[in-house]
Design an enzyme around this catalytic site. Structure first.
Site, PDB file in Angstrom:
ATOM      1  N   SER A 328      90.394 -20.407 -17.638  1.00 51.66           N
ATOM      2  CA  SER A 328      90.959 -21.079 -16.183  1.00 51.66           C
ATOM      3  C   SER A 328      92.379 -20.881 -16.537  1.00 51.66           C
ATOM      4  O   SER A 328      93.008 -19.890 -16.591  1.00 51.66           O
ATOM      5  CB  SER A 328      90.534 -22.223 -15.905  1.00 51.66           C
ATOM      6  OG  SER A 328      90.826 -22.629 -14.952  1.00 51.66           O
ATOM      7  N   ASP A 339     101.267  -9.783 -19.374  1.00 47.64           N
ATOM      8  CA  ASP A 339     101.578  -8.643 -18.354  1.00 47.64           C
ATOM      9  C   ASP A 339     103.128  -8.705 -18.222  1.00 47.64           C
ATOM     10  O   ASP A 339     103.618  -7.597 -17.911  1.00 47.64           O
ATOM     11  CB  ASP A 339     100.956  -9.026 -17.074  1.00 47.64           C
ATOM     12  CG  ASP A 339      99.519  -8.776 -16.922  1.00 47.64           C
ATOM     13  OD1 ASP A 339      98.906  -8.396 -17.895  1.00 47.64           O
ATOM     14  OD2 ASP A 339      98.906  -8.948 -15.742  1.00 47.64           O
ATOM     15  N   LYS A 353      87.232 -17.259 -16.705  1.00 48.35           N
ATOM     16  CA  LYS A 353      87.008 -17.969 -15.677  1.00 48.35           C
ATOM     17  C   LYS A 353      88.162 -17.580 -14.424  1.00 48.35           C
ATOM     18  O   LYS A 353      89.243 -18.076 -14.666  1.00 48.35           O
ATOM     19  CB  LYS A 353      86.912 -19.295 -15.535  1.00 48.35           C
ATOM     20  CG  LYS A 353      86.823 -20.155 -14.378  1.00 48.35           C
ATOM     21  CD  LYS A 353      86.497 -21.251 -14.315  1.00 48.35           C
ATOM     22  CE  LYS A 353      86.272 -22.204 -13.123  1.00 48.35           C
ATOM     23  NZ  LYS A 353      87.358 -22.271 -11.987  1.00 48.35           N
TER      24      LYS A 353
END
Length: 469
Positions: A328, A339, A353
């Site tokens: 999560s 990224d 999730k």
């Protein structure tokens, strides 16, 4: 249906697990008046199986997924069958609550109906205080599987690990029929006792554990010096104050030891938390770039969060430790740092999730926690059911110390008799860092490997900036 000792963590706990990844609160629409009940069909309306409720007057046509009278009749019939034939009497409020829960749990594992107790527990969870064992669990095949234990709680001290399964509570086997009732026993007054029978992952032998419930005050951030020049940051979950707590504790460490050459961010077994907390933590380590975006059917569910200038580590290298209990909100932080090429991710594939829950109030004592959006990493990747792949995969290994002095007790030139003394400029005996490295490796192998990688990154990065006075 998702269960959690943070049972509805606005975490996206808004569990993001389940964890609730919390999105902004929306005001609920006023409840629509219920139609008057009638035993007879309205004049001119057929009760045939294939007939649908007619469109409202003035509308162009009935929607293609209009609720059929056949479905309404089935629901009514099932309700009556249960009322008349079930082995024990069941009240109408109980049946209606079960119907609502069934409707929501049929959507996904994270949507749920919250009554007064559920809302109170949600409030406790987001503040990090409750009485229980310190574990998050979810239902798997009629049993309760441990998503993650919370640091320094009865569960973690007893050796409960992510992936373990609870098969009995207080000696009573968990079945699909009693799982709700037994789950509630995980929480209780501080000082009260409970026994859990668990099975560790990759084991078939049940282990009975006797625990004492405590008032759990979860400090979500711990910061310490791993070794001179390298910081260790542990975040166990994402609460209301996690970002502020991180800034305060890391700032204190920097004032004491100076700007670190690098840092390990440990997100292992972090079940998630609030979306806002995840965004704040990622922003603390980024000067620019995207953090996360969310997309859903409602306009308010479409959001994007970007970083602001101000990296607490001044660009020093980072390694993020993750595992299959990283979920999560913890995956949001991992994805944002990966990224943006701000950190290397090490460990195992994360939980996966990638959906956001929002708490929508129905009245002052009831609400619906419902999945309203998917979230995407800065590169536009959804990790739902896929997780984040580490840059450096690292299996769970255990390391034991071996005698490295050889069969004659000689481990170096200094152990040889009549060896020549060192004629260099050093004075005294140099410190052997091997013992400290071995101790860390035997205690926490993934962390020792993360530190080794971090040191290599720091060599290429150069010395930390010197603070101006």
């Amino acid at each position: 249906m998702k269960f959690s000792e943070f049972r509805s963590m606005r975490l996206s706990m808004l569990s993001l697990l389940g964890c609730l990844l919390a999105a902004p609160a929306w005001s609920a629409q006023p409840p629509m008046p219920a139609p008057a009940a009638s035993a007879e069909a309205p004049t001119g309306m057929s009760l045939g199986d294939d007939d649908a409720v007619p469109a409202a007057a003035g509308s162009a046509a009935a929607p293609t997924d209009a609720l059929g009278l056949k479905d309404i009749r089935y629901f009514s019939r099932v309700l009556e069958v249960v009322k008349q034939a079930y082995v024990d009497p069941v009240s109408n409020p109980t049946l209606m609550k079960a119907a609502i829960n069934g409707m929501l749990s049929g959507l996904d594992p994270h949507s749920a109906f919250l009554d007064k107790a559920g809302l109170a527990q949600l409030d406790e969870d987001t503040t990090g205080q409750y009485s229980g064992l310190g574990i998050e669990v979810m239902e798997t095949g009629g049993l309760l599987r441990i998503v993650s234990p919370i640091d320094d709680t009865p569960a973690s001290r007893a050796g409960i690990l992510a992936g373990d399964t609870i098969v009995k509570i207080n000696g009573k086997s968990i079945t699909p029929d009693n799982i709700d009732k037994l789950y509630e026993q995980l929480r209780g007054d501080a000082g009260s006792k409970i026994s859990l029978t668990i099975v560790h992952a990759r084991s078939t032998t049940p282990i009975e554990l006797h625990l004492v419930r405590e008032r759990i005050t979860m400090a979500s951030v711990k910061v310490r010096e791993l070794e001179p020049g390298y910081a260790y940051i542990r975040i166990s979950q994402f609460q209301d104050d996690t970002s502020n707590d991180l800034e305060r504790k890391l700032g204190s460490l920097i004032r004491k030891y100076g700007q670190p050459r690098g840092a390990v961010l440990d997100l292992r077994s972090n079940p998630g938390g609030l979306l806002t907390a995840a965004v704040g933590v990622a922003d603390d380590f980024l000067d620019r770039g995207g953090i996360v975006s969310t997309r859903g059917r409602l306009q308010d569910a479409n959001m994007r969060f970007d970083a602001h200038p101000g990296d607490l580590l001044k660009g020093a290298p980072m390694v993020v430790l993750v595992d299959n209990g990283t979920a999560s909100a913890a995956e949001i932080v991992s994805g944002a740092l990966k990224d943006n090429r701000r950190a290397l991710i090490m460990g195992r594939r994360t939980f996966g999730k990638g959906v956001v829950q929002t708490v929508l109030p129905l009245d002052p004592e009831h609400a619906v926690k419902i999945t309203t959006a998917r979230y995407y990493t800065p590169n536009g990747t959804s990790i739902q059911a896929e997780g984040i792949q580490p840059d450096i995969p690292l299996p769970e290994l255990a390391v034991r110390k071996v005698d490295d002095t050889g069969s004659f007790g000689i481990g170096s030139e200094a152990d040889l008799p009549n060896h020549l003394a060192n004629q260099g400029t050093t004075t005294g005996k140099t410190t052997d860092t091997g013992a400290a490295d071995t101790a860390l490796a035997t205690r926490d192998y993934p962390l020792s490997q993360a530190l080794n990688v971090l040191k290599a990154l720091a060599l290429n990065h150069g010395p930390p900036p010197v603070a101006a006075h």
